[in-house]
Design a protein around this motif. Structure first.
Motif, PDB file in Angstrom:
ATOM      1  N   GLY A   1      36.545  28.039  42.343  1.00  0.00           N
ATOM      2  CA  GLY A   1      37.832  27.629  42.907  1.00  0.00           C
ATOM      3  C   GLY A   1      37.820  26.231  43.516  1.00  0.00           C
ATOM      4  O   GLY A   1      38.799  25.818  44.142  1.00  0.00           O
TER       5      GLY A   1
ATOM      6  N   VAL B   1      42.438  29.879  40.311  1.00  0.00           N
ATOM      7  CA  VAL B   1      41.263  30.667  40.699  1.00  0.00           C
ATOM      8  C   VAL B   1      41.403  31.146  42.146  1.00  0.00           C
ATOM      9  O   VAL B   1      41.182  32.320  42.453  1.00  0.00           O
ATOM     10  CB  VAL B   1      39.957  29.850  40.521  1.00  0.00           C
ATOM     11  N   ARG B   2      41.820  30.226  43.011  1.00  0.00           N
ATOM     12  CA  ARG B   2      41.928  30.615  44.434  1.00  0.00           C
ATOM     13  C   ARG B   2      43.000  31.690  44.636  1.00  0.00           C
ATOM     14  O   ARG B   2      42.824  32.594  45.434  1.00  0.00           O
ATOM     15  CB  ARG B   2      42.256  29.394  45.288  1.00  0.00           C
TER      16      ARG B   2
ATOM     17  N   GLU C   1      41.430  35.085  42.668  1.00  0.00           N
ATOM     18  CA  GLU C   1      40.059  35.611  42.777  1.00  0.00           C
ATOM     19  C   GLU C   1      40.024  36.945  43.528  1.00  0.00           C
ATOM     20  O   GLU C   1      39.199  37.806  43.215  1.00  0.00           O
ATOM     21  CB  GLU C   1      39.098  34.591  43.402  1.00  0.00           C
TER      22      GLU C   1
ATOM     23  N   GLY D   1      34.888  33.647  43.459  1.00  0.00           N
ATOM     24  CA  GLY D   1      35.673  32.903  42.477  1.00  0.00           C
ATOM     25  C   GLY D   1      35.861  33.704  41.201  1.00  0.00           C
ATOM     26  O   GLY D   1      36.241  34.879  41.237  1.00  0.00           O
TER      27      GLY D   1
END
Ligand SMILES: Cc1ncc(COP(=O)(O)O)c(C=O)c1O
Length: 482
Positions: free
Chosen positions: A273, A373-374, A377, A400
């Motif tokens: 991330g 991704v952030r 996740e 991540g």
């Protein structure tokens, strides 16, 4: 678009593959009676084999394809560059693509990691970092520093130097003696923590970091050049750092003058991330090694990002009367002097690869892949953690878009499989069954048996669900075979 090859074409490919191609880290005899898997096309998060069958690329190839497959804008950048200037070396010359990419990477990197030395691969990046550490310490009158610390069962590459840093005894043994100086310290596998710190993650991290200090003292602090650590250790099945671990490691490195090399061949370029894993965990390395995701695999490239301090002895001439001034080899043009880093490879910083890396990073920015991704996740973790209800799943760990699922024989005691069971389970069943079920991932027993996932950064809930469903069905069947 159909990607299925004709029957004759498939047979011909199989015959040639079996006769002439040597696959890496592959028991070739296992294909004596079965087909070599042949992947012919990729699109987004999926790849297709010669029969036209689709697979979810849950490993991003080999921790590589961050932006996914089939991006025509990246392919076009490669084609444009090959037409403009296909090749020129970085041996005393530069080209605009390497300059622009170095500038962009330096701006993205934390702290004063401002200098980029390109390579073609991760192993070469690791090899280069060790060589730089050795030459740097000679240049600043600490010539006894040559040793390198790294963690148990960590993978840092396969060339002789990188292999000496790699902590997997089984893949080192045939090539011994290796360059001297590789020293092992514990990894951060909390699931297998020693009993005196098994209930306290922070205390475990403190112990693992302090073991680095003890190793430096044991080896003799004047002899240790560097420590190589991944932000999340891949081999063994994704070991994230405990809280405070890297902060303590940084203190130890500063106390003993040891260089901290963050091997981010997997963890850089969004896997966690962030552009760099060290950013996520808040530490400042002296060197970051990278490869894989910098181009998302549209062309090969690796390198190391180095602090201004490490560059300093190489930045000025400082020659004496006794030292040669410049040695220029005709035809190549490199200029060697007393303060030259005596290292290079022909294809490092290849113009096509650098142009591809720039186009790859453009996609990161345009589509906010770090943000993706952030934002997702947590959902990825929660989806994989559903597998905890299976008796064979001991631990789900990672950060991540990078996860390991450890398989156990007994959940309560955490008993693992013996070598025979592991062989039957991983090679005899799981690898094939997961592939047949349409999921590319890794079933690995270089440490305890794990399944690893590292999908393209474009994945969302539908892909997490697909991974979970395939894993659930295959792992349920695996349990019946033990
Ligand atoms: C952490 C780490 N370092 C180094 C390497 C070696 O990279 P390459 O295979 O590009 O030589 C790898 C490869 O997976 C890796 O994961």
């Amino acid at each position: 678009m159909s990607t299925a090859y004709g029957k004759d074409e498939i047979a011909a490919l199989q015959e040639k593959a079996k006769r002439h191609l040597w696959l890496h880290f592959t028991r070739m005899s296992s294909y004596a009676d079965s087909d070599v898997p042949v992947i012919v096309r990729g699109e987004g998060q999926y790849v297709y084999d010669q029969h036209g069958k689709r697979y979810l690329d849950g490993l991003a190839g080999l921790f590589v394809s961050q932006i996914g497959h089939g991006r025509t804008e990246v392919a076009e950048a490669a084609s444009r560059q090959a037409r403009e200037l296909a090749y020129f070396p970085l041996w005393s010359y530069a080209h605009p693509q390497a300059i622009e990419l170095a500038d962009r990477l330096a701006a993205m990197a934390p702290g004063d990691l401002n200098r980029v030395f390109f390579t073609t691969s991760g192993s070469e990046a690791v090899e280069s970092a060790w060589k730089l550490a050795k030459q740097y310490f000679k240049a600043i009158d600490q010539p006894a520093r040559y040793k390198v610390l790294s963690r148990s069962i960590a993978y840092h590459g396969t060339s002789m130097g990188a292999l000496a840093i790699t902590g997997l005894p089984a893949i080192k043994e045939p090539f011994e003696p290796l360059p001297p100086g590789g020293v092992r310290v514990p990894n951060t596998n909390f699931y297998r923590a020693p009993s005196f710190v098994a209930d306290d993650l922070t205390a475990f991290g403190g112990w693992a970091a302090d073991e680095i200090e003890r190793a430096i003292q044991r080896e003799g602090e004047e002899s240790v050049a560097a420590i190589f650590l991944e932000p999340v250790q891949n081999s063994g099945g994704c070991f994230p750092p405990p809280p405070g671990y890297f902060q303590r490691v940084r203190e130890i490195c500063d106390k003993y003058g040891v260089l901290l090399v963050s091997d981010e061949v997997i963890c850089a370029f969004g896997r966690l991330g962030y552009y760099f894993g060290s950013e996520r965990y808040g530490y400042k390395p002296d060197i970051i090694t990278f490869a894989k995701g910098v181009t998302s695999g549209y062309a090969p490239l690796g390198g190391m990002l180095v602090t201004d301090r490490l560059m300093e002895p190489f930045a000025h001439d400082g020659h004496s009367e006794h030292q040669s001034h410049h040695i220029t080899e005709p035809g190549v043009g490199e200029r060697l002097g007393p303060n030259t880093f005596l290292h290079g490879v022909t294809f490092a910083g290849h113009p096509v690869s650098c142009a591809v890396a720039m186009a790859n990073l453009d996609v990161f920015e345009k589509e906010d892949l770090l943000g993706n991704v952030r934002a997702n996740e947590g959902a990825f973790r929660a989806t994989l953690e559903k597998l905890n209800d299976l008796p064979i799943v001991g631990d789900v760990r990672g950060d991540g878009y990078f996860y390991g699922i450890e398989l156990v024989k007994d959940k309560a005691t955490r008993e693992t499989f013996d070598d025979d069971e592991s062989e039957r389970l991983l090679r005899g069943f799981l690898s094939h069954a997961l592939f047949d079920a349409g999921l590319i991932c890794r079933a690995d027993d270089r440490g305890d048996p794990v399944i690893q996932l590292s999908p393209p950064l474009t994945c969302t809930q539908e892909h997490f669900d697909e991974m979970e469903q395939i894993l659930r069905s295959v792992l349920t069947e695996a349990w019946t075979k033990i």
